[in-house]
Design an enzyme around this catalytic site. Structure first.
Site, PDB file in Angstrom:
ATOM      1  N   ASN A  88      77.434 -51.994 -34.399  1.00 45.73           N
ATOM      2  CA  ASN A  88      76.422 -53.204 -34.255  1.00 45.73           C
ATOM      3  C   ASN A  88      76.744 -54.175 -35.301  1.00 45.73           C
ATOM      4  OD1 ASN A  88      75.488 -51.116 -36.148  1.00 45.73           O
ATOM      5  ND2 ASN A  88      73.258 -51.934 -35.819  1.00 45.73           N
ATOM      6  N   ILE A  89      76.451 -55.425 -35.163  1.00 44.55           N
ATOM      7  CA  ILE A  89      76.720 -56.721 -35.994  1.00 44.55           C
ATOM      8  C   ILE A  89      75.270 -57.410 -36.108  1.00 44.55           C
ATOM      9  CG2 ILE A  89      78.302 -58.411 -36.373  1.00 44.55           C
ATOM     10  CD1 ILE A  89      80.255 -57.370 -34.258  1.00 44.55           C
ATOM     11  N   GLU A  90      74.779 -57.497 -37.148  1.00 40.20           N
ATOM     12  CA  GLU A  90      73.290 -57.973 -37.270  1.00 40.20           C
ATOM     13  C   GLU A  90      73.554 -59.392 -37.680  1.00 40.20           C
ATOM     14  OE1 GLU A  90      70.796 -55.392 -39.413  1.00 40.20           O
ATOM     15  OE2 GLU A  90      70.432 -54.199 -37.476  1.00 40.20           O
ATOM     16  N   CYS A 108      74.519 -55.260 -30.303  1.00 34.70           N
ATOM     17  CA  CYS A 108      74.578 -53.844 -30.530  1.00 34.70           C
ATOM     18  C   CYS A 108      76.036 -53.276 -30.175  1.00 34.70           C
ATOM     19  CB  CYS A 108      73.980 -52.895 -29.190  1.00 34.70           C
ATOM     20  SG  CYS A 108      72.077 -53.370 -29.385  1.00 34.70           S
ATOM     21  N   GLU A 112      77.352 -50.889 -28.440  1.00 39.53           N
ATOM     22  CA  GLU A 112      77.778 -50.623 -27.200  1.00 39.53           C
ATOM     23  C   GLU A 112      78.400 -52.072 -26.790  1.00 39.53           C
ATOM     24  OE1 GLU A 112      74.978 -49.861 -28.570  1.00 39.53           O
ATOM     25  OE2 GLU A 112      74.002 -48.301 -27.350  1.00 39.53           O
ATOM     26  N   CYS A 158      70.196 -49.453 -25.712  1.00 42.32           N
ATOM     27  CA  CYS A 158      68.918 -50.510 -25.514  1.00 42.32           C
ATOM     28  C   CYS A 158      69.006 -50.883 -24.029  1.00 42.32           C
ATOM     29  CB  CYS A 158      68.786 -51.436 -26.394  1.00 42.32           C
ATOM     30  SG  CYS A 158      69.742 -52.867 -26.070  1.00 42.32           S
ATOM     31  N   CYS A 182      72.086 -53.290 -23.166  1.00 37.99           N
ATOM     32  CA  CYS A 182      73.202 -52.482 -23.289  1.00 37.99           C
ATOM     33  C   CYS A 182      73.222 -51.735 -22.101  1.00 37.99           C
ATOM     34  CB  CYS A 182      73.557 -51.744 -24.518  1.00 37.99           C
ATOM     35  SG  CYS A 182      73.735 -52.758 -25.948  1.00 37.99           S
TER      36      CYS A 182
HETATM   37  N1  THU Z   1      71.550 -51.058 -32.009  1.00 38.51           N
HETATM   38  C1  THU Z   1      72.536 -50.832 -31.452  1.00 38.51           C
HETATM   39  O1  THU Z   1      73.750 -51.069 -31.933  1.00 38.51           O
HETATM   40  N2  THU Z   1      72.853 -49.771 -30.158  1.00 38.51           N
HETATM   41  C2  THU Z   1      71.584 -49.195 -29.689  1.00 38.51           C
HETATM   42  O2  THU Z   1      71.680 -48.768 -28.865  1.00 38.51           O
HETATM   43  C3  THU Z   1      70.328 -49.294 -30.193  1.00 38.51           C
HETATM   44  C4  THU Z   1      70.077 -50.302 -31.241  1.00 38.51           C
HETATM   45  C5  THU Z   1      71.476 -51.613 -32.933  1.00 38.51           C
HETATM   46  C6  THU Z   1      70.913 -53.233 -32.918  1.00 38.51           C
HETATM   47  C7  THU Z   1      70.165 -53.155 -34.420  1.00 38.51           C
HETATM   48  O3  THU Z   1      71.340 -53.949 -35.097  1.00 38.51           O
HETATM   49  C8  THU Z   1      69.769 -51.970 -34.866  1.00 38.51           C
HETATM   50  O4  THU Z   1      70.461 -51.204 -33.990  1.00 38.51           O
HETATM   51  C9  THU Z   1      68.488 -51.690 -34.891  1.00 38.51           C
HETATM   52  O5  THU Z   1      67.723 -52.037 -33.537  1.00 38.51           O
END
Ligand code: THU
Length: 141
Positions: free
Chosen positions: A46-48, A57, A59, A96, A99
């Site tokens: 994941n990259i915020e 996310c 995925e 999520c 995804c």
């Molecule tokens: N996130 C994912 O990368 N994949 C998931 O299946 C659920 C959520 C990430 C998004 C965000 O950076 C962090 O988790 C919290 O929601």
């Protein structure tokens, strides 16, 4: 086909990808590993974003890498994620909704989704079970 999937290898790849997660805001780090039909494995984290909503996310990072390298058919995805200090009894992280939809585009109902807490402790479901009556390319093309 599903029986021949090396789940441990896919889960390991997801945990390795998770090490690169950029999650300074949520402290929820995630790694994903997508197994393509041709045997290649594509990983992502994941990259915020400071603006929050552009956050990507794990995925979808893996999917973007895969599709941009020419892979469009997948048999399985392993997801490994948790927030810092998550309790041991927390459920494994499931993809999520966004995804699930993007995975459905390329994986369809049969895609195996492996949600891992460790190499030996995981839960698996088909994408069809996670996204019933999915809306996919067959509806539109
Ligand atoms: N996130 C994912 O990368 N994949 C998931 O299946 C659920 C959520 C990430 C998004 C965000 O950076 C962090 O988790 C919290 O929601």
């Amino acid at each position: 086909m599903k029986g021949t999937i090396d789940r441990a290898a896919l889960i390991r790849a997801a945990f390795r990808a998770r090490e690169a997660a950029y999650a300074p805001y949520s402290h929820f780090t995630v790694g994903a590993a997508l197994l393509a039909k041709d045997g290649r494995i594509f990983t992502g984290c994941n990259i915020e974003s400071a603006a929050f909503s552009p956050t990507q996310c794990a995925e979808r990072t893996a999917l973007g890498k895969a599709v941009s390298e020419g892979a469009r058919e997948f048999v399985a995805v392993a997801v490994a994620g948790a927030r810092d200090n998550a309790p041991d009894d927390a459920l494994p992280t499931a993809p999520c909704g966004v995804c699930r939809q993007m995975l459905y585009e390329f994986g369809g109902d049969e895609l195996l989704v492996i949600m891992a807490k460790s190499e030996a402790d995981y839960r698996e479901m088909t994408l069809g079970a996670l996204l019933p009556l999915g809306f996919g390319p067959q509806k539109v093309l």
